[in-house]
Structure formats: C-alpha cells, structure tokens
Design a protein around this motif. Structure first.
Motif, PDB file in Angstrom:
ATOM      1  N   ASP A   3       0.833  -1.205   0.000  1.00  0.00           N
ATOM      2  CA  ASP A   3       0.000   0.000   0.000  1.00  0.00           C
ATOM      3  C   ASP A   3       0.867   1.254   0.000  1.00  0.00           C
ATOM      4  O   ASP A   3       0.583   2.214  -0.725  1.00  0.00           O
ATOM      5  N   ILE A 262      -5.807   0.848 -10.552  1.00  0.00           N
ATOM      6  CA  ILE A 262      -6.756   1.366  -9.572  1.00  0.00           C
ATOM      7  C   ILE A 262      -7.463   2.592 -10.155  1.00  0.00           C
ATOM      8  O   ILE A 262      -6.801   3.505 -10.671  1.00  0.00           O
ATOM      9  N   SER A 298     -15.596   0.867  -4.949  1.00  0.00           N
ATOM     10  CA  SER A 298     -14.249   0.390  -4.647  1.00  0.00           C
ATOM     11  C   SER A 298     -13.948  -0.826  -5.531  1.00  0.00           C
ATOM     12  O   SER A 298     -14.882  -1.494  -6.011  1.00  0.00           O
ATOM     13  N   PRO A 299     -12.667  -1.112  -5.785  1.00  0.00           N
ATOM     14  CA  PRO A 299     -11.489  -0.388  -5.297  1.00  0.00           C
ATOM     15  C   PRO A 299     -11.282   0.914  -6.061  1.00  0.00           C
ATOM     16  O   PRO A 299     -11.592   1.000  -7.245  1.00  0.00           O
ATOM     17  N   CYS A 300     -10.759   1.894  -5.338  1.00  0.00           N
ATOM     18  CA  CYS A 300     -10.499   3.188  -5.962  1.00  0.00           C
ATOM     19  C   CYS A 300      -9.514   3.961  -5.094  1.00  0.00           C
ATOM     20  O   CYS A 300      -9.182   3.538  -3.979  1.00  0.00           O
ATOM     21  N   ARG A 337      -9.725  -1.885   5.065  1.00  0.00           N
ATOM     22  CA  ARG A 337      -9.483  -1.774   3.614  1.00  0.00           C
ATOM     23  C   ARG A 337      -8.969  -0.392   3.218  1.00  0.00           C
ATOM     24  O   ARG A 337      -9.078   0.009   2.064  1.00  0.00           O
ATOM     25  N   LEU A 410      -6.523   5.296  -0.478  1.00  0.00           N
ATOM     26  CA  LEU A 410      -6.752   4.039  -1.190  1.00  0.00           C
ATOM     27  C   LEU A 410      -7.844   3.259  -0.472  1.00  0.00           C
ATOM     28  O   LEU A 410      -7.754   3.016   0.728  1.00  0.00           O
ATOM     29  N   ILE A 411      -8.887   2.856  -1.226  1.00  0.00           N
ATOM     30  CA  ILE A 411      -9.977   2.051  -0.683  1.00  0.00           C
ATOM     31  C   ILE A 411     -10.013   0.750  -1.473  1.00  0.00           C
ATOM     32  O   ILE A 411     -10.260   0.754  -2.679  1.00  0.00           O
ATOM     33  N   LYS A 412      -9.743  -0.354  -0.792  1.00  0.00           N
ATOM     34  CA  LYS A 412      -9.573  -1.638  -1.485  1.00  0.00           C
ATOM     35  C   LYS A 412     -10.864  -2.447  -1.475  1.00  0.00           C
ATOM     36  O   LYS A 412     -11.804  -2.148  -0.770  1.00  0.00           O
TER      37      LYS A 412
END
Length: 412
Positions: A3, A262, A298-300, A337, A410-412
């Motif tokens: 990450d 992403i 997400s993800p984004c 996440r 970051l959002i997974k």
C-alpha cells in the motif's frame, strides 16, 4: 506492491509533474537588445533559475531567494537562502537587492521573474513605517490563527513595498515576463507569492478587517502604514506563464493510478479549511464508499489537493498534512481496507523535517498495542509525534518545487 509503495508512487508522479526542468524551452520570450535580468522568490525559485539557465540560449544575470536548504546549483543567477514561513533579515536583504536589480532595468532589457509558493515570506520588504520585527510578529500570528491563505496574502501585500504588483512597477519600462508555480487554491496569479509582478487595485481597509477578524493586534503606527500603502492596477501589458499547478499534479497521479490498475477520482485541487475538519469529511466519504459503493465504487483511490489550515491550540508538533491524516485516521483507522498518504509537495510539512505521513490497515492495531490514542494527539496538535512513534512519517527532503498539499486515500 505494498500500500505504501502504491501511495508513494502517486506522490512521486505528482512531484515529477511539478518540476520546472525542461519547461522553459517552449515558453521562451524573444531575446532583448539589452540585458536579461532574472529575479525570483519561493521554495522552487532556485530550481526554476537553474532550469531557466539550461533553456535560455543567451547570457543572463540576477538573483533569486529561496528557503534555507532549498538551494540548487546555478551558473549565472545568484541563489540566496532565507527564512520561511516567518521572514528574516536575509530575506529582507535579498528583497532589497532584487528591487535594486529590477529598478535598474531599461527599455532595452528583459526582466524574468520566477515566483513559487513561499515567496510571500521570502520576498520581504516592509512598507514605510513598518519594521521587520512587526512584520515577523504579524506573520507569525497569521500562521497560528487558522486564516486561509488568500486572507493572509491580502495582509502581506498591505505590509509590503514589493508585493501586489509593486515589483512590476519597479521594472518599468523594461519588458517583464513572469513564470509561476502555483501553490494556491484557484491558481490566481495575484495570490501566488502575493503577486509581486501582478498588478491589482487594493483597499487597505480589507487588510485591517482581516486582522480584526482573526484578533491580531497591531499598533496605530502599523495601521497608518497600511492605510498609506494601497496599490492601483496598471494598464501595461503583462506576460504570465503558469508552469505547474496542483491540478496538473493530481492528473499525473491519477494517470499513474490507472496504470497500476486502480480507478482514481479527483475530489478537487482547492480544498481549504481546518485540516482536521477536512480529514473528518473525507473520512465520511470513505465510509460511504465502503458501506454503499457511493459516491464511488471500490477499489479506488481518492485524490485531492489545496491548502488546509491549522488553528494551533495545543503545544504539539506537526504540519497541516499530518494533522489532516491523523484526523482521517481517527475517523476510519478501524477500517481494514484503507490506506492513505498526505504530504506537502515542497517536502516540508509546516516547520518539521517530514513531507507528511501515511497509514495502512495495520496501524490501528499497532497504535492500540502501544496505547497511542489518536484523539489525544489530535487535540494537542501533535500529529508529528503520533506518526513518528509509529514509523509512518514520509521523508523526501526539499523537493525544490511546491504545488501544495497532496492527499491520496486508497480504498480496497
């Protein structure tokens, strides 16, 4: 890719876009009959000077002033280092020399002005009736007040003999070309470095109203000096080139994210207000994405820039980016996440030794194990200490550019 590696890659892409190297070749003015005089100020001024020398095929001379530690090797243009964000004698002396250089220009000469964020403090030439100490005290009070950057610059112009277009007046009748790297929301040329070469009409009463609004006391002598220091807009033609902006850097980071698989969303390049409030608001958006896939799926990765502020009430350490991130962490740090980074693109968050900080999904458990309460550190404006103890500070050293805050979630 971890990450942190992903987030750092986005930040590095934003920085690369803001570097002035190679950007003057397509923006060169015609050579003058006389001299080419180069002056400038800001955290990127030294690197801008070096880049201009590399792309300018003729002789040049001049002087730029930058923050201590932000110098860059040059061949013909002298680089002076001075204090930021509170001005010092070195900055005042450099400003006097720049004013003398520009005032010596003739109609056959070309004056090149290189301005980037930080110039407001570094190009310090107090108006008649105002001492350096008075200007330092007012500047320090503004920095602690939480006032937005446009209001701070309005006051700084009112205290100066060089900002607010006054340097442009000194350059007449020479041809003047200004190159800017923007660090302000909206990219207004008059706001970048308090617009020393951008002509405008000012009302001193506005500056006094801002000082009153933020409860910053000034002497009657300073008030009188401000009232006697208005500016009037010039009708002379001006050439201004915008070399780098926050949005350019955010778009570069977005392009990098896409290349890494992403989906990026740019929330804006002009986010202002209290850093901790911005952290809570963006934290609310993050929770909505996690729970409802709204407003994005997400993800984004959420990208944003601008210039938040910190109203200092505690006695801790940390700049606005670390404070933003600590507030975000307090809001969503329990989510598994999430990872995020927040850094100042000049490499210095406030007055500390770090560009900013970052966190990932592991940090909440580590903080709990060490009995580190994010809320307590936030209440004391002590974000630097919190992230330092958890080895989550981001160190880049001076980047020699400045397009202000960079944030990626970051959002997974």
């Amino acid at each position: 890719m971890t990450d942190f590696q992903f987030l750092k890659a986005l930040f590095d892409s934003a920085l690369d876009e803001a570097i002035p190297d190679g950007k003057f070749s397509q923006l060169r003015p015609t050579a003058p009959k006389g001299k080419t005089i180069v002056v400038g100020a800001g955290k990127a001024a030294a690197r801008m000077a070096a880049a201009f020398e590399d792309d300018w095929p003729n002789e040049c001379q001049g002087l730029v002033v930058t923050r201590y530690g932000h110098g860059s090797p040059t061949r013909h243009i002298e680089v002076v280092e001075a204090a930021h964000p509170v001005p010092d004698q070195a900055g005042l002396d450099a400003a006097k020399r720049i004013a003398d250089l520009v005032s010596s220009a003739t109609k056959d000469d070309l004056v090149i002005c290189l301005i980037s964020g930080g110039a407001s403090s570094l190009l310090c030439l107090p108006a008649a009736g105002i001492t350096l100490k008075e200007k330092q005290d007012i500047n320090q009070a503004l920095l602690r007040s939480g006032a937005p950057i446009d209001q701070m610059n309005t006051v700084r112009k009112s205290l100066s003999t060089i900002k607010g277009g006054r340097l442009a007046a000194m350059a007449s009748p020479a041809r003047l070309v200004t190159y800017l790297i923007s660090d302000v929301p909206g990219d207004s040329p008059s706001a970048i470095g308090s617009g020393p070469t951008i002509s405008e009409t000012s009302n001193p009463e506005h500056a006094l109203a801002i000082l009153k609004r933020w409860e910053i006391p000034v002497s009657d002598q300073v008030k009188q000096a401000i009232l006697q220091n208005p500016t009037k807009a010039s009708t002379a033609p001006a050439t201004v080139h915008m070399m780098a902006t926050p949005m350019m850097s955010l778009k570069a980071a977005a392009h990098k994210a896409q290349g890494l698989g992403i989906t990026p969303y740019i929330l804006g390049d002009a986010i202002e207000g209290e850093a901790r409030e911005a952290g809570r608001i963006l934290g609310g958006i993050v929770r909505s994405i996690l729970m409802h896939d709204q407003p994005f799926k997400s993800p984004c990765v959420l990208l944003s820039g601008g210039e938040t502020t910190v109203t200092v009430k505690g006695n801790g350490r940390g700049g606005r980016n670390a404070e933003f991130l600590l507030s975000l962490f307090e809001t969503v740090g329990d989510e598994p996440r999430i990872a995020a980074i927040a850094c100042d693109t000049d490499g210095i968050d406030g007055i500390e030794d770090n560009a900013g900080a970052w966190f990932d999904s592991e940090l909440n458990a580590i903080a709990r194990k060490r009995n580190l309460d994010a809320g307590s550190y936030l209440a004391n404006n002590d974000a630097w200490t919190f992230f330092h103890q958890l080895d989550r500070l981001v160190h880049t050293g001076p980047t020699l550019t400045n397009v202000n805050d960079f944030r990626a979630i970051l959002i997974k």
